[in-house]
Design an enzyme around this catalytic site. Structure first.
Site, PDB file in Angstrom:
ATOM      1  N   ASP A   1      37.968  39.264  23.347  1.00  0.00           N
ATOM      2  CA  ASP A   1      37.601  38.663  24.630  1.00  0.00           C
ATOM      3  C   ASP A   1      37.187  37.210  24.395  1.00  0.00           C
ATOM      4  OD1 ASP A   1      36.515  40.010  27.576  1.00  0.00           O
ATOM      5  OD2 ASP A   1      35.892  37.973  27.047  1.00  0.00           O
TER       6      ASP A   1
ATOM      7  N   HIS B   1      42.341  47.047  31.695  1.00  0.00           N
ATOM      8  CA  HIS B   1      41.851  46.739  30.350  1.00  0.00           C
ATOM      9  C   HIS B   1      40.571  47.514  30.091  1.00  0.00           C
ATOM     10  CE1 HIS B   1      40.320  43.722  33.175  1.00  0.00           C
ATOM     11  NE2 HIS B   1      39.204  43.681  32.449  1.00  0.00           N
TER      12      HIS B   1
ATOM     13  N   ASN C   1      36.351  47.907  34.324  1.00  0.00           N
ATOM     14  CA  ASN C   1      35.921  47.505  35.657  1.00  0.00           C
ATOM     15  C   ASN C   1      37.082  47.691  36.628  1.00  0.00           C
ATOM     16  OD1 ASN C   1      33.368  46.691  34.729  1.00  0.00           O
ATOM     17  ND2 ASN C   1      34.172  44.699  34.096  1.00  0.00           N
TER      18      ASN C   1
ATOM     19  N   GLY D   1      33.644  44.574  39.673  1.00  0.00           N
ATOM     20  CA  GLY D   1      33.567  43.354  38.866  1.00  0.00           C
ATOM     21  C   GLY D   1      34.836  43.044  38.086  1.00  0.00           C
TER      22      GLY D   1
HETATM   23  P1  AMP Z   1      36.971  41.997  33.849  1.00  0.00           P
HETATM   24  O1  AMP Z   1      35.861  41.173  34.420  1.00  0.00           O
HETATM   25  O2  AMP Z   1      36.607  43.411  33.547  1.00  0.00           O
HETATM   26  O3  AMP Z   1      38.231  41.874  34.666  1.00  0.00           O
HETATM   27  O4  AMP Z   1      37.246  41.376  32.422  1.00  0.00           O
HETATM   28  C1  AMP Z   1      38.122  40.326  32.183  1.00  0.00           C
HETATM   29  C2  AMP Z   1      37.798  39.817  30.824  1.00  0.00           C
HETATM   30  O5  AMP Z   1      38.890  39.051  30.361  1.00  0.00           O
HETATM   31  C3  AMP Z   1      36.561  38.906  30.757  1.00  0.00           C
HETATM   32  O6  AMP Z   1      35.604  39.475  29.868  1.00  0.00           O
HETATM   33  C4  AMP Z   1      37.116  37.582  30.234  1.00  0.00           C
HETATM   34  O7  AMP Z   1      36.237  36.951  29.337  1.00  0.00           O
HETATM   35  C5  AMP Z   1      38.402  38.019  29.561  1.00  0.00           C
HETATM   36  N1  AMP Z   1      39.459  37.013  29.494  1.00  0.00           N
HETATM   37  C6  AMP Z   1      39.953  36.277  30.501  1.00  0.00           C
HETATM   38  N2  AMP Z   1      40.968  35.500  30.065  1.00  0.00           N
HETATM   39  C7  AMP Z   1      41.115  35.777  28.740  1.00  0.00           C
HETATM   40  C8  AMP Z   1      41.988  35.306  27.721  1.00  0.00           C
HETATM   41  N3  AMP Z   1      42.927  34.381  27.968  1.00  0.00           N
HETATM   42  N4  AMP Z   1      41.847  35.810  26.467  1.00  0.00           N
HETATM   43  C9  AMP Z   1      40.891  36.720  26.198  1.00  0.00           C
HETATM   44  N5  AMP Z   1      40.052  37.222  27.122  1.00  0.00           N
HETATM   45  C10 AMP Z   1      40.150  36.753  28.373  1.00  0.00           C
END
Ligand code: AMP
Ligand code: ZN
Length: 112
Positions: A29, A98, A85, A91
């Protein structure tokens, strides 16, 4: 489709890969919430766990089956937490299923 995780899977956007197999990719992440914070995603676009159905359950099950290997590859040794989520109130910011794998420290009991 303008999906950031599909772009990571296609190699259009770089990521820090931790694990990969036929069905899923796991990468660090960008904004870690714990010493180890890895995301595990199916290689096909499924919006969230709310969209699981008879047609994609095999893929979702393969992704879940990979979680122990992902945790091991990430160096987690003493337990971890898995979070997914779903939707606005859940959220979810990236609309591609994922699983967050969080570990590397004693996590707090707070879930909300
Ligand atoms: P969610 O809020 O459950 O949708 O989680 C999305 C997650 O994706 C967040 O923890 C972000 O930090 C992560 N994220 C967004 N863009 C990227 C990226 N390009 N590479 C790695 N993680 C990412
Ligand atoms: Zn996608």
């Amino acid at each position: 489709m303008n999906c950031i995780f599909c772009k990571i899977i296609n190699g259009e956007i770089p990521s820090s890969k931790v694990y990969e197999d036929e069905y899923c990719l796991a990468f660090k992440d960008l904004n870690p919430a714990a010493p180890v914070h890895v995301l595990v995603v199916p290689k096909t676009h499924i919006e969230s766990l709310d969209c699981v159905n008879g047609e994609n359950i095999d893929t979702v099950s393969k992704v879940i089956s990979a979680i122990p290997a992902v945790a091991k590859e990430a160096g987690i040794q003493n337990g971890y937490r898995v979070i997914t989520n779903i939707g606005e109130d859940g959220g979810q910011t990236v609309k591609h299923l994922h699983f967050h794998i969080l570990g590397g420290k004693k996590l707090t009991e707070k879930l909300n």
